[in-house]
Design an enzyme around this catalytic site. Structure first.
Site, PDB file in Angstrom:
ATOM      1  N   ASP A 105      -6.886 -20.381  -3.047  1.00  0.00           N
ATOM      2  CA  ASP A 105      -7.525 -19.081  -3.184  1.00  0.00           C
ATOM      3  C   ASP A 105      -8.711 -18.977  -2.213  1.00  0.00           C
ATOM      4  O   ASP A 105      -9.531 -19.890  -2.169  1.00  0.00           O
ATOM      5  CB  ASP A 105      -7.983 -18.943  -4.645  1.00  0.00           C
ATOM      6  N   GLU A 118      -3.072 -18.329 -20.603  1.00  0.00           N
ATOM      7  CA  GLU A 118      -3.299 -19.150 -19.412  1.00  0.00           C
ATOM      8  C   GLU A 118      -3.955 -20.459 -19.862  1.00  0.00           C
ATOM      9  O   GLU A 118      -5.170 -20.555 -19.987  1.00  0.00           O
ATOM     10  CB  GLU A 118      -4.217 -18.427 -18.419  1.00  0.00           C
ATOM     11  N   ARG A 138      -3.376 -15.421  -1.661  1.00  0.00           N
ATOM     12  CA  ARG A 138      -3.294 -14.008  -2.024  1.00  0.00           C
ATOM     13  C   ARG A 138      -3.085 -13.134  -0.780  1.00  0.00           C
ATOM     14  O   ARG A 138      -3.628 -12.042  -0.667  1.00  0.00           O
ATOM     15  CB  ARG A 138      -4.562 -13.588  -2.780  1.00  0.00           C
ATOM     16  N   ASP A 181      -3.623 -18.553  -8.392  1.00  0.00           N
ATOM     17  CA  ASP A 181      -4.653 -19.594  -8.473  1.00  0.00           C
ATOM     18  C   ASP A 181      -4.242 -20.898  -7.795  1.00  0.00           C
ATOM     19  O   ASP A 181      -4.965 -21.890  -7.887  1.00  0.00           O
ATOM     20  CB  ASP A 181      -4.983 -19.897  -9.948  1.00  0.00           C
ATOM     21  N   ASP A 187      -7.181   4.253  -0.918  1.00  0.00           N
ATOM     22  CA  ASP A 187      -7.690   2.982  -0.394  1.00  0.00           C
ATOM     23  C   ASP A 187      -9.201   2.869  -0.577  1.00  0.00           C
ATOM     24  O   ASP A 187      -9.933   3.842  -0.349  1.00  0.00           O
ATOM     25  CB  ASP A 187      -7.376   2.851   1.095  1.00  0.00           C
ATOM     26  N   ASN A 237       0.859  -1.178   0.000  1.00  0.00           N
ATOM     27  CA  ASN A 237       0.000   0.000   0.000  1.00  0.00           C
ATOM     28  C   ASN A 237       0.897   1.231   0.000  1.00  0.00           C
ATOM     29  O   ASN A 237       1.365   1.684   1.039  1.00  0.00           O
ATOM     30  CB  ASN A 237      -0.917  -0.009   1.224  1.00  0.00           C
ATOM     31  N   ASP A 274      -6.171 -14.186 -20.075  1.00  0.00           N
ATOM     32  CA  ASP A 274      -6.972 -14.952 -19.127  1.00  0.00           C
ATOM     33  C   ASP A 274      -7.927 -15.897 -19.864  1.00  0.00           C
ATOM     34  O   ASP A 274      -8.547 -15.524 -20.862  1.00  0.00           O
ATOM     35  CB  ASP A 274      -7.760 -13.975 -18.255  1.00  0.00           C
TER      36      ASP A 274
END
Length: 463
Positions: A345, A234, A349, A301, A33, A27, A205
């Site tokens: 997942d 992918e 992450r 993933d 944010d 961040n 993707d």
């Protein structure tokens, strides 16, 4: 199958990639944010936010350079309502929680100044329900000029929880685009033209869910703008039909990951069977495509590699040694280099850990060393791959990478015991040195004799 290395951008072969999930890296600008942003390092959920952004990545360019990174793959950064951004609302706009289009231009300039290429995630199979075209269809029904952009089964359009339209894997939040529609195709290609000249590549993707003809036209559009733009799909299985020279340059090599998981992490394969699996994988593609494959162990993933290896560091280190010296382009998932943990997942992450006291510094040191060795060795970056040894009884593998007169031999001992091994290098006249050791290695008519500690690997190179 075409085997023309000139089809693939030359810079790709010399790359060490790093994948960043932007919302979770750093961040750098709390002023952008999202509402409800949680404290950094809290448990990740499918729908929570931590404030990671482009400024955060900019702040860590020196860290990336020190690691040996010269190419980035960023998960989607275009405007979207989710933390993952795979539900685009506006392809022309950087998500406000990540920054602005102007900041992105600064970001690209800073990366280029530091010798870092940037590949963006292209999500062209589906959009989010807040995308202007889908919102118009929801509002106006069959009278919407965008009604044919989607496959609506009946009108009015129902809410995402009970979709009556085609969507990705049944997720109503991700309505599928009808890319065969000329208007949709023009729209998407306009998006591609907007960004292609600014970036160095596209990671595509779920490309298997779009027709081959779309990707053939996509390649022509991209290469007409930037002949050096890397196109990587992918695909989780055999990708041969996309790698004929007229669609992709490479794919995310999940077959490579699967073999490494079964051999290094799970002990499901013997040395011989691992060797066969790697060779069978390589036979699927041309030599040039094999050199351009994006070889990964972890991604957004999958479970984290350290977690998959059940915190056994030697397994992690051997797998990274193999990844960084095998044919193809290695890609490190952010945080794997410091031993971050994470299940499936969304747990994979987690927020990047910047407290160095929580880093696995032994692993980080190895990763830096491997990246630098790779960048210094043309044999590793561009050489042929030959498996030299797959000794199931001793549980040892050895392979050679060779580019013209330059060669590298890698030996790995997965067993629990110290082993002495004779490695037939196939090169009778060369002098060898072991990486990290000053003395020359005696070359006994093309054979290297070495003692391997349990759970260890060595790199030898010609001098």
């Amino acid at each position: 199958m075409k085997n023309d290395i000139s089809l693939i951008p030359d810079w790709v072969f010399d790359s060490v990639f790093y994948q960043i999930f932007p919302e979770r890296f750093e961040n750098g600008d709390p002023s952008n944010d999202p509402s409800g942003t949680e404290s950094w390092g809290s448990p990740p959920k499918s729908n929570n936010f931590f404030g990671g952004d482009l400024q955060g990545i900019l702040n860590r360019i020196d860290y990336l350079k020190e690691l040996g990174i010269n190419a980035l793959y960023l998960n989607p950064i275009f405007e979207a309502t989710s933390n993952h951004k795979y539900n685009a609302t506006d392809y022309e706009k950087i998500d406000p929680s990540f920054g602005t289009n102007e900041l992105f231009a600064e970001f690209i300039l800073k990366c280029r100044t530091n010798g870092i290429r940037v590949v963006l995630d292209g999500v062209f199979n589906h959009v989010g329900v807040n995308h202007f075209a889908f919102k118009d269809v929801v509002e106006k029904g069959r009278e919407s000029k965008y009604a044919s952009w989607f496959n609506i089964y009946s009108f009015p359009v129902k809410p995402p929880k009970n979709p009556n339209y085609e969507c990705w894997w049944g997720y109503g939040a991700l309505p599928k685009l009808m890319v065969q529609n000329p208007e949709v195709k023009k729209y998407l290609f306009d998006v591609v033209r907007t960004w292609t000249g600014k970036i160095d590549g596209w990671r595509l993707d779920v490309p298997n869910e779009l027709p081959h003809e779309f990707w053939k036209e996509f390649r022509k559009e991209v290469r007409s703008i930037s002949p050096e733009c890397y196109i990587v799909g992918e695909i989780w299985h055999d990708a041969g039909s996309w790698l004929q020279g007229d669609e992709f340059d490479a794919v995310m090599n999940y077959l490579f990951r699967s073999a490494c998981l079964d051999y290094f992490a799970a002990d499901k394969l013997s040395a011989k069977k691992f060797s066969l699996q790697i060779e069978n994988m390589r036979k699927l593609y041309s030599a040039s495509h094999n050199l351009a494959m994006l070889n990964l162990l972890g991604s957004h993933d999958t479970e984290r590699w350290m977690t998959i290896c059940k915190n056994e560091l030697w397994r992690v280190k051997l797998a990274f040694l193999f990844q960084m010296t095998h044919a193809g382009v290695p890609m490190i998932y952010y945080g794997d280099e410091i031993g971050m943990q994470g299940g499936k997942d969304p747990d994979c992450r987690r927020c990047m850990i910047w407290d160095q006291g929580k880093w696995n510094k032994e692993l980080l040191s190895q990763m830096k060393d491997l990246a630098q060795f790779r960048l210094s060795s043309k044999a590793v970056r561009r050489g042929d791959f030959t498996m030299l040894l797959a000794d199931t009884k001793k549980d040892i593998i050895a392979f050679r990478r060779q580019y013209k007169e330059s060669a590298v031999v890698v030996v790995m001992n997965r067993s629990t015991q110290k082993k002495t091994v004779e490695v037939p290098t196939g090169i009778k006249t060369a002098e060898w040195k072991e990486h990290g050791v000053s003395n020359k290695i005696k070359n006994n008519h093309g054979t290297i004799s070495t003692t391997m500690q349990a759970h260890s690997g060595k790199i030898f190179f010609t001098i």
